[in-house]
Each structure stands twice: as structure tokens, then as C-alpha cells.
Design a protein around this motif. Structure first.
Motif, PDB file in Angstrom:
ATOM      1  N   ALA A 226       0.717  -1.051   0.004  1.00 22.15           N
ATOM      2  CA  ALA A 226       0.043  -0.130   0.168  1.00 22.15           C
ATOM      3  C   ALA A 226       0.998   1.399  -0.060  1.00 22.15           C
ATOM      4  N   PHE A 227       2.018   1.121   0.498  1.00 22.85           N
ATOM      5  CA  PHE A 227       3.179   2.386   0.432  1.00 22.85           C
ATOM      6  C   PHE A 227       3.894   2.590  -0.962  1.00 22.85           C
ATOM      7  N   ARG A 228       3.959   1.615  -1.506  1.00 20.19           N
ATOM      8  CA  ARG A 228       4.854   1.543  -2.696  1.00 20.19           C
ATOM      9  C   ARG A 228       4.249   2.790  -3.635  1.00 20.19           C
ATOM     10  N   PRO A 229       5.194   3.664  -4.210  1.00 17.59           N
ATOM     11  CA  PRO A 229       6.513   3.218  -4.623  1.00 17.59           C
ATOM     12  C   PRO A 229       7.572   3.461  -3.432  1.00 17.59           C
ATOM     13  N   ALA A 230       6.870   3.844  -2.502  1.00 15.76           N
ATOM     14  CA  ALA A 230       8.222   4.291  -1.252  1.00 15.76           C
ATOM     15  C   ALA A 230       8.969   2.971  -0.963  1.00 15.76           C
ATOM     16  N   THR A 231      10.108   3.369  -0.692  1.00 16.00           N
ATOM     17  CA  THR A 231      11.193   2.351  -0.133  1.00 16.00           C
ATOM     18  C   THR A 231      10.683   1.489   1.053  1.00 16.00           C
ATOM     19  N   VAL A 232      10.755   0.198   1.314  1.00 13.12           N
ATOM     20  CA  VAL A 232      10.535  -0.340   2.482  1.00 13.12           C
ATOM     21  C   VAL A 232      11.769  -0.818   3.139  1.00 13.12           C
ATOM     22  N   TRP A 233      11.910  -0.576   4.392  1.00 10.12           N
ATOM     23  CA  TRP A 233      13.016  -0.891   5.239  1.00 10.12           C
ATOM     24  C   TRP A 233      12.680  -1.870   6.119  1.00 10.12           C
ATOM     25  N   GLY A 234      13.812  -2.813   6.283  1.00  7.96           N
ATOM     26  CA  GLY A 234      13.764  -3.908   7.313  1.00  7.96           C
ATOM     27  C   GLY A 234      15.162  -4.572   7.379  1.00  7.96           C
ATOM     28  N   THR A 235      15.207  -5.577   8.239  1.00 10.84           N
ATOM     29  CA  THR A 235      16.697  -6.337   8.468  1.00 10.84           C
ATOM     30  C   THR A 235      16.510  -7.129   7.027  1.00 10.84           C
ATOM     31  N   ARG A 236      17.741  -7.825   6.761  1.00  7.49           N
ATOM     32  CA  ARG A 236      17.808  -8.693   5.653  1.00  7.49           C
ATOM     33  C   ARG A 236      16.945 -10.079   6.291  1.00  7.49           C
ATOM     34  N   GLY A 237      17.125 -10.463   7.407  1.00  9.20           N
ATOM     35  CA  GLY A 237      16.137 -11.655   7.912  1.00  9.20           C
ATOM     36  C   GLY A 237      14.813 -11.284   7.948  1.00  9.20           C
ATOM     37  N   CYS A 238      14.551 -10.172   8.090  1.00 13.96           N
ATOM     38  CA  CYS A 238      13.002  -9.879   7.937  1.00 13.96           C
ATOM     39  C   CYS A 238      12.563 -10.292   6.384  1.00 13.96           C
ATOM     40  N   ALA A 239      13.223  -9.814   5.337  1.00  9.54           N
ATOM     41  CA  ALA A 239      12.865  -9.980   4.219  1.00  9.54           C
ATOM     42  C   ALA A 239      12.715 -11.475   3.816  1.00  9.54           C
ATOM     43  N   ALA A 240      14.020 -12.377   4.350  1.00  7.18           N
ATOM     44  CA  ALA A 240      13.773 -13.542   4.083  1.00  7.18           C
ATOM     45  C   ALA A 240      12.660 -14.238   4.866  1.00  7.18           C
ATOM     46  N   ALA A 241      12.446 -13.933   5.976  1.00  4.45           N
ATOM     47  CA  ALA A 241      11.513 -14.393   6.771  1.00  4.45           C
ATOM     48  C   ALA A 241      10.043 -14.317   6.300  1.00  4.45           C
ATOM     49  N   LEU A 242       9.686 -13.242   5.658  1.00  3.99           N
ATOM     50  CA  LEU A 242       8.801 -12.972   4.946  1.00  3.99           C
ATOM     51  C   LEU A 242       8.453 -13.577   3.796  1.00  3.99           C
ATOM     52  N   ARG A 243       9.454 -13.662   2.806  1.00  9.04           N
ATOM     53  CA  ARG A 243       9.462 -14.659   1.854  1.00  9.04           C
ATOM     54  C   ARG A 243       8.969 -16.400   2.351  1.00  9.04           C
ATOM     55  N   ALA A 244       9.731 -16.522   3.353  1.00  8.24           N
ATOM     56  CA  ALA A 244       9.697 -17.851   3.757  1.00  8.24           C
ATOM     57  C   ALA A 244       8.219 -18.268   4.345  1.00  8.24           C
ATOM     58  N   THR A 245       7.576 -17.334   5.000  1.00 10.83           N
ATOM     59  CA  THR A 245       6.632 -17.614   6.108  1.00 10.83           C
ATOM     60  C   THR A 245       5.394 -16.890   5.769  1.00 10.83           C
ATOM     61  N   GLY A 246       5.190 -16.173   4.665  1.00 17.08           N
ATOM     62  CA  GLY A 246       4.419 -15.264   4.438  1.00 17.08           C
ATOM     63  C   GLY A 246       2.948 -15.751   4.045  1.00 17.08           C
ATOM     64  N   GLU A 247       2.914 -17.074   3.134  1.00 20.92           N
ATOM     65  CA  GLU A 247       1.826 -17.615   2.825  1.00 20.92           C
ATOM     66  C   GLU A 247       1.334 -18.479   3.863  1.00 20.92           C
ATOM     67  N   ALA A 248       2.204 -19.043   4.830  1.00 16.94           N
ATOM     68  CA  ALA A 248       1.442 -19.700   5.756  1.00 16.94           C
ATOM     69  C   ALA A 248       0.826 -18.719   6.892  1.00 16.94           C
ATOM     70  N   GLN A 249       1.466 -17.550   7.108  1.00 14.30           N
ATOM     71  CA  GLN A 249       0.931 -16.482   8.179  1.00 14.30           C
ATOM     72  C   GLN A 249      -0.353 -16.211   7.411  1.00 14.30           C
ATOM     73  N   ARG A 250      -0.372 -15.894   6.304  1.00 12.53           N
ATOM     74  CA  ARG A 250      -1.693 -15.399   5.370  1.00 12.53           C
ATOM     75  C   ARG A 250      -2.834 -16.559   5.621  1.00 12.53           C
TER      76      ARG A 250
END
Length: 193
Positions: free
Chosen positions: A15-39
Motif C-alpha cells: 500500500a505504500f509503494r513506490p516508497a522504499t520499505v526498510w527492514g532487516t535482511r532476515g525480515c525480508a527472508a522470513a517474510l518470503r519463507a513464512t508469508g503464505e503460511a501466516q496469510r
């Protein structure tokens, strides 16, 4: 800023794009790995509660990991205000990001929880107190927790002491001695195995 990769802290990124979204490298990896299960879990919870509209919104929300990644510290100029992003160590998750504003306000994400016991599901209970100690050292003003009312450094210090007490109770095998309810203490104990 994504403080960590739990759905309630990052599912709105698109919803905030095209703004840059900041997070840790681990956050990005975790969202990719667990996002669908969380959803899937959240959609099921919302449908079970009879909130089909919210369930559909979550089902359609794009998973959009942070694209500006922090390993340790990043300093930003946001409209002339210095904002420092810091990874202080593992605690609530393995990738908690803290946001420090030059006026002394610190956005702590779920490293700090007010109004409910800390959530241990993805936590690192043996490391969390030290991470809170580092956060406590930064807290010069308001501390905005991931949930609950705004707190201060004293609250952060007290929560650190509670986490140490919980850890001691788990290590002693006496979960009833801990500062949190039995269910929370069982999850904390499970995270130590």
C-alpha cells in the motif's frame, strides 16, 4: 519500516509503494519463507470469527518484502530529521529492527509489548533480555511498543527483568514461578528446546 516479518507488521507494505520499505535482511527472508503460511492462518482465524471481509482483504494483500535491507545500522534523513535503524540482536524474532528518531523516540516493534505478555512463538528467549538491555540504553524518550500504549525506559528495563525471571523459571523447570500465564510460559519453554 518493518520491525519484523509478522503479518501485522508487514502485510501492508504494498500500500505504500513506490516508497522504499526498510527492514532487516532476515525480515525480508522470513517474510518470503513464512508469508503464505501466516496469510493462511490469519485468513482462517478471521473466517472462524465471522469476519469474511477482513479475511478477503488479507487473502488479497500482496506479500511485499522490504527492499532496503539493514544488517546492523542505517542512518536516514527523513525530511531533515535523522532516523537511525538498528538491529540490536535477536529477541521477539531473529530479525527485529528498532527505529530511533533524533528526538529520542524509539519504535521498538514487538521487542517491547505493553498490555500483554511478550509473544514467544518465534522468539529467542535466551538472547531477548540482552537485546532489551541494548534497547534500554538507547531509550532517552518515548518508546513505542509493537502493541499497547507508549512506554518509557523504565518499562523496557522492567520487561527485561520479567524476561530474565521467565528464563530462570524455565531453566529451573518451574513454569508456575514465571511472571507470565502458564500458556505463555509453555511457549517460552518450548523455544529453549
Amino acid at each position: 519500516m518493518n520491525t519484523h516479518a509478522h503479518y501485522d507488521h508487514c502485510f501492508g507494505n504494498a500500500a505504500f509503494r513506490p516508497a522504499t520499505v526498510w527492514g532487516t535482511r532476515g525480515c525480508a527472508a522470513a517474510l518470503r519463507a513464512t508469508g503464505e503460511a501466516q496469510r493462511a492462518a490469519r485468513v482462517a482465524e478471521l473466517r472462524a470469527a465471522g469476519d469474511d471481509d477482513a479475511a478477503e482483504q488479507v487473502r488479497r494483500a500482496p506479500l511485499d518484502p522490504p527492499d532496503a535491507l539493514v544488517d546492523d545500522v542505517a542512518v536516514l534523513d527523513v525530511g531533515g530529521v535523522e532516523v537511525v535503524l538498528r538491529f540490536l540482536g535477536r529477541g521477539h524474532t531473529g530479525h527485529d529492527l528498532v527505529v530511533e528518531v533524533e528526538d529520542g523516540t524509539v519504535f521498538a516493534g514487538d521487542l517491547v509489548e505493553e498490555g500483554a505478555p511478550p509473544a514467544f512463538d518465534d522468539a529467542f528467549p535466551t538472547e531477548w533480555p540482552a537485546t532489551l538491555g541494548r534497547l534500554h540504553a538507547l531509550a532517552r524518550g518515548a518508546v513505542v511498543p509493537g502493541h499497547g500504549a507508549v512506554v518509557d525506559a523504565d518499562f523496557v528495563g522492567a520487561q527485561r527483568e520479567e524476561l530474565l525471571a521467565a528464563l530462570a523459571a524455565v531453566r529451573a523447570g518451574d513454569l508456575h514461578r514465571g511472571p507470565y500465564d502458564a500458556a505463555t510460559m509453555r511457549v517460552a519453554a518450548a523455544r529453549l528446546r
